[in-house]
Design a protein around this motif. Structure first.
Motif, PDB file in Angstrom:
ATOM      1  N   GLY A 283      -8.867   3.344   6.881  1.00  0.00           N
ATOM      2  CA  GLY A 283     -10.228   2.979   6.524  1.00  0.00           C
ATOM      3  C   GLY A 283     -10.377   2.320   5.173  1.00  0.00           C
ATOM      4  O   GLY A 283     -11.430   2.403   4.539  1.00  0.00           O
ATOM      5  N   ARG A 284      -9.335   1.613   4.702  1.00  0.00           N
ATOM      6  CA  ARG A 284      -9.410   0.968   3.393  1.00  0.00           C
ATOM      7  C   ARG A 284     -10.207  -0.331   3.461  1.00  0.00           C
ATOM      8  O   ARG A 284      -9.967  -1.159   4.332  1.00  0.00           O
ATOM      9  N   PRO A 285     -11.156  -0.561   2.551  1.00  0.00           N
ATOM     10  CA  PRO A 285     -11.873  -1.838   2.491  1.00  0.00           C
ATOM     11  C   PRO A 285     -11.316  -2.723   1.377  1.00  0.00           C
ATOM     12  O   PRO A 285     -11.064  -2.261   0.260  1.00  0.00           O
ATOM     13  N   ILE A 286     -11.098  -4.005   1.665  1.00  0.00           N
ATOM     14  CA  ILE A 286     -10.772  -4.992   0.642  1.00  0.00           C
ATOM     15  C   ILE A 286     -11.486  -6.281   0.994  1.00  0.00           C
ATOM     16  O   ILE A 286     -11.870  -6.496   2.146  1.00  0.00           O
ATOM     17  N   SER A 287     -11.664  -7.152   0.008  1.00  0.00           N
ATOM     18  CA  SER A 287     -12.288  -8.449   0.238  1.00  0.00           C
ATOM     19  C   SER A 287     -11.399  -9.535  -0.351  1.00  0.00           C
ATOM     20  O   SER A 287     -10.888  -9.387  -1.471  1.00  0.00           O
ATOM     21  N   ILE A 288     -11.212 -10.627   0.391  1.00  0.00           N
ATOM     22  CA  ILE A 288     -10.417 -11.759  -0.067  1.00  0.00           C
ATOM     23  C   ILE A 288     -11.248 -13.022   0.152  1.00  0.00           C
ATOM     24  O   ILE A 288     -11.676 -13.299   1.268  1.00  0.00           O
ATOM     25  N   SER A 289     -11.449 -13.802  -0.905  1.00  0.00           N
ATOM     26  CA  SER A 289     -12.264 -15.007  -0.827  1.00  0.00           C
ATOM     27  C   SER A 289     -11.398 -16.256  -0.871  1.00  0.00           C
ATOM     28  O   SER A 289     -10.318 -16.267  -1.476  1.00  0.00           O
ATOM     29  N   ARG A 295     -13.518 -12.872   3.396  1.00  0.00           N
ATOM     30  CA  ARG A 295     -13.186 -11.928   4.472  1.00  0.00           C
ATOM     31  C   ARG A 295     -13.374 -10.520   3.923  1.00  0.00           C
ATOM     32  O   ARG A 295     -12.702 -10.118   2.980  1.00  0.00           O
ATOM     33  N   ASN A 296     -14.261  -9.788   4.543  1.00  0.00           N
ATOM     34  CA  ASN A 296     -14.513  -8.406   4.125  1.00  0.00           C
ATOM     35  C   ASN A 296     -13.858  -7.466   5.134  1.00  0.00           C
ATOM     36  O   ASN A 296     -14.434  -7.166   6.171  1.00  0.00           O
ATOM     37  N   TYR A 297     -12.639  -7.031   4.813  1.00  0.00           N
ATOM     38  CA  TYR A 297     -11.944  -6.077   5.670  1.00  0.00           C
ATOM     39  C   TYR A 297     -12.498  -4.686   5.369  1.00  0.00           C
ATOM     40  O   TYR A 297     -12.544  -4.259   4.219  1.00  0.00           O
ATOM     41  N   LYS A 298     -12.898  -3.965   6.406  1.00  0.00           N
ATOM     42  CA  LYS A 298     -13.566  -2.688   6.180  1.00  0.00           C
ATOM     43  C   LYS A 298     -12.766  -1.469   6.633  1.00  0.00           C
ATOM     44  O   LYS A 298     -13.067  -0.366   6.239  1.00  0.00           O
ATOM     45  N   ASN A 299     -11.771  -1.668   7.459  1.00  0.00           N
ATOM     46  CA  ASN A 299     -11.146  -0.489   8.088  1.00  0.00           C
ATOM     47  C   ASN A 299      -9.636  -0.640   8.176  1.00  0.00           C
ATOM     48  O   ASN A 299      -9.034  -0.378   9.219  1.00  0.00           O
ATOM     49  N   LEU A 300      -9.019  -1.079   7.092  1.00  0.00           N
ATOM     50  CA  LEU A 300      -7.591  -1.380   7.136  1.00  0.00           C
ATOM     51  C   LEU A 300      -6.722  -0.126   7.056  1.00  0.00           C
ATOM     52  O   LEU A 300      -7.098   0.888   6.472  1.00  0.00           O
ATOM     53  N   ILE A 301      -5.543  -0.241   7.657  1.00  0.00           N
ATOM     54  CA  ILE A 301      -4.498   0.773   7.498  1.00  0.00           C
ATOM     55  C   ILE A 301      -3.712   0.436   6.239  1.00  0.00           C
ATOM     56  O   ILE A 301      -3.315  -0.710   6.040  1.00  0.00           O
ATOM     57  N   GLN A 302      -3.487   1.430   5.394  1.00  0.00           N
ATOM     58  CA  GLN A 302      -2.639   1.237   4.216  1.00  0.00           C
ATOM     59  C   GLN A 302      -1.273   1.851   4.491  1.00  0.00           C
ATOM     60  O   GLN A 302      -1.166   2.946   5.043  1.00  0.00           O
ATOM     61  N   THR A 303      -0.224   1.124   4.119  1.00  0.00           N
ATOM     62  CA  THR A 303       1.136   1.622   4.337  1.00  0.00           C
ATOM     63  C   THR A 303       2.011   1.276   3.149  1.00  0.00           C
ATOM     64  O   THR A 303       1.751   0.311   2.429  1.00  0.00           O
ATOM     65  N   ASP A 304       3.067   2.079   2.945  1.00  0.00           N
ATOM     66  CA  ASP A 304       4.033   1.759   1.897  1.00  0.00           C
ATOM     67  C   ASP A 304       5.291   1.123   2.471  1.00  0.00           C
ATOM     68  O   ASP A 304       6.271   0.926   1.756  1.00  0.00           O
ATOM     69  N   ALA A 305       5.279   0.783   3.773  1.00  0.00           N
ATOM     70  CA  ALA A 305       6.375  -0.008   4.328  1.00  0.00           C
ATOM     71  C   ALA A 305       6.374  -1.363   3.633  1.00  0.00           C
ATOM     72  O   ALA A 305       5.318  -1.958   3.422  1.00  0.00           O
ATOM     73  N   ALA A 306       7.556  -1.840   3.250  1.00  0.00           N
ATOM     74  CA  ALA A 306       7.642  -3.095   2.498  1.00  0.00           C
ATOM     75  C   ALA A 306       7.083  -4.250   3.311  1.00  0.00           C
ATOM     76  O   ALA A 306       7.546  -4.540   4.412  1.00  0.00           O
ATOM     77  N   ILE A 307       6.048  -4.898   2.771  1.00  0.00           N
ATOM     78  CA  ILE A 307       5.426  -6.059   3.400  1.00  0.00           C
ATOM     79  C   ILE A 307       5.399  -7.173   2.361  1.00  0.00           C
ATOM     80  O   ILE A 307       5.022  -6.954   1.214  1.00  0.00           O
ATOM     81  N   GLN A 335       3.327  -1.343  -6.063  1.00  0.00           N
ATOM     82  CA  GLN A 335       4.473  -1.085  -5.204  1.00  0.00           C
ATOM     83  C   GLN A 335       4.025  -0.201  -4.042  1.00  0.00           C
ATOM     84  O   GLN A 335       3.407   0.831  -4.240  1.00  0.00           O
ATOM     85  N   GLY A 336       4.348  -0.659  -2.830  1.00  0.00           N
ATOM     86  CA  GLY A 336       4.048   0.165  -1.666  1.00  0.00           C
ATOM     87  C   GLY A 336       2.587   0.200  -1.285  1.00  0.00           C
ATOM     88  O   GLY A 336       2.112   1.223  -0.792  1.00  0.00           O
ATOM     89  N   ILE A 337       1.844  -0.894  -1.514  1.00  0.00           N
ATOM     90  CA  ILE A 337       0.455  -0.958  -1.079  1.00  0.00           C
ATOM     91  C   ILE A 337       0.285  -2.189  -0.206  1.00  0.00           C
ATOM     92  O   ILE A 337       0.065  -3.300  -0.696  1.00  0.00           O
ATOM     93  N   GLY A 338       0.439  -1.996   1.085  1.00  0.00           N
ATOM     94  CA  GLY A 338       0.236  -3.056   2.056  1.00  0.00           C
ATOM     95  C   GLY A 338      -0.868  -2.658   3.018  1.00  0.00           C
ATOM     96  O   GLY A 338      -1.205  -1.472   3.145  1.00  0.00           O
ATOM     97  N   PHE A 339      -1.433  -3.643   3.703  1.00  0.00           N
ATOM     98  CA  PHE A 339      -2.569  -3.372   4.575  1.00  0.00           C
ATOM     99  C   PHE A 339      -2.373  -4.031   5.936  1.00  0.00           C
ATOM    100  O   PHE A 339      -1.795  -5.114   6.038  1.00  0.00           O
ATOM    101  N   ALA A 340      -2.885  -3.374   6.966  1.00  0.00           N
ATOM    102  CA  ALA A 340      -2.795  -3.878   8.328  1.00  0.00           C
ATOM    103  C   ALA A 340      -4.132  -3.700   9.028  1.00  0.00           C
ATOM    104  O   ALA A 340      -4.816  -2.688   8.834  1.00  0.00           O
ATOM    105  N   ILE A 341      -4.504  -4.683   9.864  1.00  0.00           N
ATOM    106  CA  ILE A 341      -5.715  -4.568  10.673  1.00  0.00           C
ATOM    107  C   ILE A 341      -5.426  -3.602  11.817  1.00  0.00           C
ATOM    108  O   ILE A 341      -4.477  -3.799  12.569  1.00  0.00           O
ATOM    109  N   PRO A 342      -6.220  -2.556  11.990  1.00  0.00           N
ATOM    110  CA  PRO A 342      -5.937  -1.547  13.024  1.00  0.00           C
ATOM    111  C   PRO A 342      -6.240  -2.081  14.421  1.00  0.00           C
ATOM    112  O   PRO A 342      -7.084  -2.962  14.603  1.00  0.00           O
ATOM    113  N   THR A 343      -5.554  -1.528  15.415  1.00  0.00           N
ATOM    114  CA  THR A 343      -5.787  -1.957  16.796  1.00  0.00           C
ATOM    115  C   THR A 343      -7.160  -1.539  17.300  1.00  0.00           C
ATOM    116  O   THR A 343      -7.638  -2.086  18.293  1.00  0.00           O
TER     117      THR A 343
END
Length: 467
Positions: A283-289, A295-307, A335-343
């Motif tokens: 449920g992480r929110p971030i915005s990228i312009s 783009r206002n991402y509202k529900n991202l998965i955060q992972t520490d897998a290297a991206i 370090q270890g802060i990556g984000f993915a759009i959930p299914t």
């Protein structure tokens, strides 16, 4: 901390031997990086105790024998209960990853792999099964003599990678011949065997040609863009063929924080790179312009897998080999802060993307003002005594704020009785409201306070692009 932990730098010319007290403190404070030792008594007493040869009596021998028998018996009981010598594996705790022994016995040598005890798949097996369905996406654009600014031009937004982070900008000397040139590299995955591919919209944004590389094929497939959504940052491509390997789409709602996840993609053009880590948060929110909007991402998965750049559009898998997210962004300053759009987001719009059906935009609350933070040199002119609040720099006509009577140079200091100190706080309160809600804004105009009720509007139904 300095008084209790006086370590001498290795480059220091003169080093003093620590006292026994300091030595003990050093061990106790550095146990995270060194083996932890437990003292059995004051070392001075141990060293000063003289050696005495003692007689061995019958009772002593019998006592020693009985003590040894008890110890051996206890060890045998524990080893039998824990099955320490039978080759079986036991989880330390439910769902805790451990090293599991796999493979055939070749002279007593076996291979070890990390596995999730909640399932039967190893990271190695997931990688082997999933990689054939992961594709590399290369985009090309027509050469231009000049190129407008993009998301890559702003150093701040380079911390979030776009189309692979491999963007090549045409030089000023290039002509208008229309020759295609490499634009970016990203990832994607096949979710239907007839060649349907899911990726990020920013991977293929602006592309005049999309090449898809499938594992085992030397030549790329020419992909057709079926549907895409800027706001959701999703796109579906199609390549011609049949019986392609596919990945199953799982339910990200069932994934829990702390579970192991696997990312596969093409970071920096290193094909089919596999990384693993934990699902750090949901449920992480971030915005990228960029130049097209935000783009206002509202529900991202955060992972520490290297991206890394190039992982965009690639799958984030659970330990059952199911896709639970699409790797989308990373903060390069951490370090270890990556984000993915959930299914959970993807599944609701997948059919619309496949059939190029427009996806309705989610209502975006706004009131229609431009804001500015206050500074000390504004206080006298605005007849206020504090820099807390938000200055209205402009009000667009035919917007909720204009219709309610908000005017330029009003200072908004509260929303529904709750104080706001900055423009950011005010914006968050407006965006947290629902379209149609009524907000009571406390404003200071020409030194006098007054309350103005504003009905929140939907920015997506208006040509206005302000707050």
């Amino acid at each position: 901390m300095e008084d209790n932990n006086k370590f001498i730098d290795s480059n220091h010319e003169e080093q003093q031997q620590p006292t026994k007290t300091e030595h003990n403190q050093e061990h106790s404070m550095s146990w995270r990086s060194q083996p932890r030792y437990i003292d059995v008594g004051p070392s001075s007493q141990l060293q000063s105790e003289p050696y005495r040869k003692k007689r061995t009596s019958g009772k002593s021998v019998f006592s020693a024998f009985m003590a040894g028998a008890i110890v051996v018996g206890s060890l045998m009981f524990v080893s039998d209960k824990m099955d320490l010598f039978s080759g079986g594996s036991h989880p330390l705790a439910a769902g805790t990853p451990v090293a599991s022994v796999t493979g055939s016995n070749n002279g007593g040598v076996k291979t070890a792999s990390v596995s999730d005890m909640a399932g039967t798949n190893t990271i190695a097996s997931i990688s082997k099964q999933a990689s054939p369905a992961v594709v590399k996406i290369e985009t090309k654009e027509k050469a231009k003599s000049t190129k407008g600014s993009t998301i890559y031009d702003d150093p701040f937004f380079r911390q979030f990678f776009g189309g692979g982070g491999m963007q090549q900008q045409p030089s000023q000397q290039e002509d208008q011949s229309g020759e295609l040139q490499p634009a970016g590299i990203g990832s994607g995955f096949i979710f239907e065997k007839t060649g349907y591919i899911l990726t990020n919209e920013h991977v293929i944004d602006g592309a005049d040609e999309i090449d898809v590389y499938v594992q085992g094929s030397d030549e790329p497939y020419k992909a057709k863009l079926l549907g895409n959504s800027y706001d959701l940052d999703l796109a579906v491509l199609k390549i011609e063929g049949s019986d392609f390997p596919t990945l199953p789409i799982g339910n990200s709602d069932n994934a829990e924080v702390g579970e192991w996840v696997v990312a596969i993609g093409n970071p920096y053009d290193f094909d089919y790179t596999v990384t693993a880590g934990l699902l750090s948060a949901k449920g992480r929110p971030i915005s990228i312009s960029d130049t097209k909007g935000t783009r206002n991402y509202k529900n991202l998965i955060q992972t520490d897998a290297a991206i890394n750049p190039g992982n965009s559009g690639g799958p984030l898998l659970n330990m059952d080999g199911e896709v639970i997210g699409i790797n989308t962004a990373v903060n390069s300053e951490a370090q270890g802060i990556g984000f993915a759009i959930p299914t959970s987001t993807i599944s609701s719009v997948l059919e619309q993307l496949k059939n190029n059906v427009a996806i309705p935009k989610e209502p975006s609350p706004y009131i229609g003002v431009s804001l500015q933070n206050l500074s000390q040199d504004m206080l006298n002119d605005l007849k206020i005594d504090s820099t807390e609040g938000a200055l209205v720099a402009d009000v667009q006509r035919k917007t909720p704020a204009f219709e309610a009577g908000i005017r330029p140079y009003d200072v908004i200091v509260a929303v529904n009785g709750s104080k706001v100190a900055t423009t950011t706080e005010l914006t968050k309160k407006v965006q947290a409201a629902k379209v149609g809600d009524k907000l009571t804004l406390t404003v200071i105009r020409d030194g006098s306070k007054q309350d103005i009720v504003v009905k929140v509007g939907d920015k997506n139904t208006s040509s206005d692009t302000n707050k």
